[in-house]
Design an enzyme around this catalytic site. Structure first.
Site, PDB file in Angstrom:
ATOM      1  CB  CYS A  56      -4.976  14.658   9.407  1.00  9.82           C
ATOM      2  SG  CYS A  56      -3.872  13.938   8.034  1.00  9.82           S
TER       3      CYS A  56
ATOM      4  CB  CYS B   4      -2.768  14.341   4.392  1.00  6.67           C
ATOM      5  SG  CYS B   4      -4.501  13.624   4.291  1.00  6.67           S
TER       6      CYS B   4
ATOM      7  CG  ASP C 243       9.578  -2.342   2.285  1.00  5.15           C
ATOM      8  OD1 ASP C 243      10.095  -3.064   2.924  1.00  5.15           O
ATOM      9  OD2 ASP C 243       8.887  -2.633   1.531  1.00  5.15           O
TER      10      ASP C 243
ATOM     11  CB  CYS D 252      -7.290  15.565   6.214  1.00  2.00           C
ATOM     12  SG  CYS D 252      -7.390  13.717   6.669  1.00  2.00           S
TER      13      CYS D 252
ATOM     14  CG  ASP E 241      12.628  -5.310  -4.879  1.00  2.00           C
ATOM     15  OD1 ASP E 241      13.199  -4.921  -5.796  1.00  2.00           O
ATOM     16  OD2 ASP E 241      11.628  -5.768  -4.410  1.00  2.00           O
TER      17      ASP E 241
ATOM     18  CG  HIS F 109      -5.371   9.903   5.708  1.00  2.00           C
ATOM     19  ND1 HIS F 109      -5.433  11.049   6.595  1.00  2.00           N
ATOM     20  CD2 HIS F 109      -5.246   8.765   6.497  1.00  2.00           C
ATOM     21  CE1 HIS F 109      -5.375  10.809   7.845  1.00  2.00           C
ATOM     22  NE2 HIS F 109      -5.574   9.261   7.761  1.00  2.00           N
TER      23      HIS F 109
END
Lengths: 404, 404
Positions: free
Chosen positions: B337, B339, B299, B342, B117, B368
């Protein structure tokens, strides 16, 4: 057993002996496979896997290594055995929750060996307003202040619910220096408590819903810094024929030389066919010097705690990543190190993260330090295997402890 | 370009069009490959790799994702592009240190695209005692209070030293609601600043020691919540033919419906052949609704910030892991899931870690949530690819935002 070792060592006229001991249940649990002086290279078989010794236990107080390290990260860090704290897990989340999740290995995902301490050390160091009686200790939780009673039976029941590989006996850890009479009475009580622990553990292991019916029990030697108390206590607990023996009550305020002296006094009375654990120790140099004096197993919060403050171990000495000299240093913490932090990141980046209070900085530094400790133990084992442990100590003991 | 799209859409008489735009340098940068209503499925080619859009940028404020997530973890979380904050990195460690380490990709190890940014938003939200003049803004650092001046040229120089893939123009982000006259004057100044940014970026990209000579520049639409100001400003900045266009100054206090309204007003005036970024947005529902209105890039700190407080996203809604009902729940955060949290850990364990203030709890919850956001974008892209984005929105927009 002591005489047997002595006889073999005299017979071969050398410092190196190849030995194997069989425990009384007929299972090979601890095998001493090589010895150099008093330093021991061994193998410890457990229901959750084999531990090559000497070994360092990675401290996961509340079933997690501080610094955001998971059980799965630990495998990459060459960890063999995790240590969790009974007191912390009893207070939060409570052992029944851990049991419901399948014990510690189901709860935190670490399916290799875990040792739980007895809670004794934390009761005496963390909790407030404690009252010690023959039955046990009444104290206030450091989290919410509620009154808790813990004695030998309670400690065994909690550890049984946690389902650790190794449970530690409930003992009193006396601060050094301690008055002689107090230390004597305390050690005697710790022996009485140990008998109760052994009895309760046998009962718990035989219950139908026990998480780990093969849970092992280690006794803890106490006696402050008094040789006679230490030796008598060691003899008393050795007679109870436990699965392993720890030396407790050291690294709690006494000079390092006193600690080494106590180990030297006690070691000849520790069963040779049982694994030996020096609780709460220590620096790389402390570990080398204690292996040299016959210790097999260690645990310490130092690698993770120091890492969180930016102090990282290397084979050249200890770096303080907070130093300005690292602010644009593109090198890893230790060139050639195989840890996840050194494989990917620079001193400059990790320093920045620590300064910016980014968790990742702590995580990377902790990963490095645990990897350093775990691979230091591998190097010690290699040196023992190759009969050059003495030389390894000479080269490394002082170098690793200096600040660079 | 606008007319071209309209013509093609009329010609095929359908909501789905297959388009490819070539940017003026002759390189294919943003390609719109499919459209459903205003929702766009695209590909954005950069010097650091390709971004499939719509995409979510993972926020690494100080060159690290909060929660102890490294660049190498991000790959496992299906992240395509990281966002870092110019203001934070300028204040600490300073852009020259990052440049010396090879720019952001050398510094944090993330070799895929990064957007920085401009520092503007933080100057207006974090810094104290600021003074805005035509040249730029004078303010006090939130870290050590030192006086810093930042204008368009300074922002470009810092971002050039950071070597990000995409630099954002230095703008003034006005809080909503804002007085009309102030918003009008501010938007006009933001346009003047944008011209200076473009000029300075061209100069910097041509320097021999520039970290990334292909650094892209995105302009930012402002104008508070006034349709005429927003539209006029969008027209003004579209004329500058930048590499991409952002809508800024939203999600800063106005109602969600106002935000959607502003997007709808501005969108027709955003170049169709350029990537579009809605800054600082938002919930899964906000993202779906904004993709539906023609946005490509997002974002937000929400997935990582909420995770650190135990709020985790699932396809059934948002779970608060602090709730007592999870204390002995053996299921993962979201069954099925993929991830790392998980795959390995239970709600009960992660809840315990959060309660015990163990960093690992935050790390697992953040992993997650970022995985959820990044794979949500994959699901959005798949839905667009298969012409069923409208149905996907219907099914998910409200469900994902409810608390369960």
């Amino acid at each position: 057993m002591m005489d047997e070792v002595g006889a073999i060592r005299s017979a071969i006229g050398a410092d190196f002996v190849f030995l194997e001991f069989i425990n009384k249940a007929g299972e090979t649990m601890y095998r001493l496979i090589r010895q150099e002086g008093n330093a021991r290279r061994g193998v410890f078989e457990t229901v959750h896997g084999t531990i090559q010794t000497p070994a360092f236990m990675n401290v996961a107080t509340s079933a997690a290594i501080k610094g955001g390290i998971s059980a799965f990260d630990l495998e990459e860090l060459h960890c063999q055995i995790m240590l969790s704290n009974t007191y912390h897990l009893h207070v939060r989340p409570g052992e029944q929750i851990v049991k419901k999740l399948g014990g510690l290995c189901g709860f935190d995902g670490w399916t290799h060996p875990t040792l739980t301490d007895s809670g004794g050390f934390q009761v005496f160091s963390l909790a407030t307003l404690r009252t010690i009686r023959e039955e046990g200790v009444t104290f206030h939780s450091h989290v919410d202040g509620r009154v808790i009673f813990m004695g030998p039976e309670e400690s065994m029941r909690i550890q049984s619910a946690l389902g650790s590989t190794i449970a530690m006996a409930f003992d009193e850890c006396v601060e050094n220096p301690a008055p002689y009479e107090y230390a004597k009475a305390s050690a005697a009580r710790t022996t009485r408590w140990l008998r109760r622990c052994k009895e309760e553990m046998a009962r718990l292991n035989a219950l139908p819903d026990t998480v780990n019916p093969h849970q092992l029990l280690f006794g803890i030697n106490q006696g402050a810094t008094y040789d006679d108390l230490r030796i008598q206590h060691m003899k008393d607990i050795a007679a109870l024929d436990l699965d392993g023996y720890a030396i407790g009550g050291l690294a709690v305020g006494e000079p390092t030389e006193t600690m080494y002296h106590v180990i030297e006094q006690v070691e000849p009375f520790m069963p040779k066919d049982k694994i030996r654990y020096l609780m709460g120790v220590g620096t790389p140099s402390n570990i080398l010097e204690s292996v040299r004096r016959g210790i097999d197993l260690f645990d310490c919060v130092m690698p993770s705690r120091n890492a969180r403050h930016g102090h990282v171990f290397t084979h050249e000495g200890i770096r303080n990543l907070n130093n300005a000299k690292y602010q644009d240093d593109p090198l890893p913490i230790e060139p050639g190190c195989g840890c996840p932090a050194c494989r990917h990141h620079s001193r400059a980046y990790i320093r920045h993260l620590l300064k910016a209070d980014e968790m990742l900085g702590m995580r990377l530094a902790v990963m490095h330090n645990l990897y350093f400790y775990n691979t230091l133990m591998e190097q010690i084992r290699d040196a023992l295997d190759e009969g050059r442990f003495g030389a390894f100590c000479e080269e490394n003991a002082s170098v690793m402890s200096r600040r660079i």
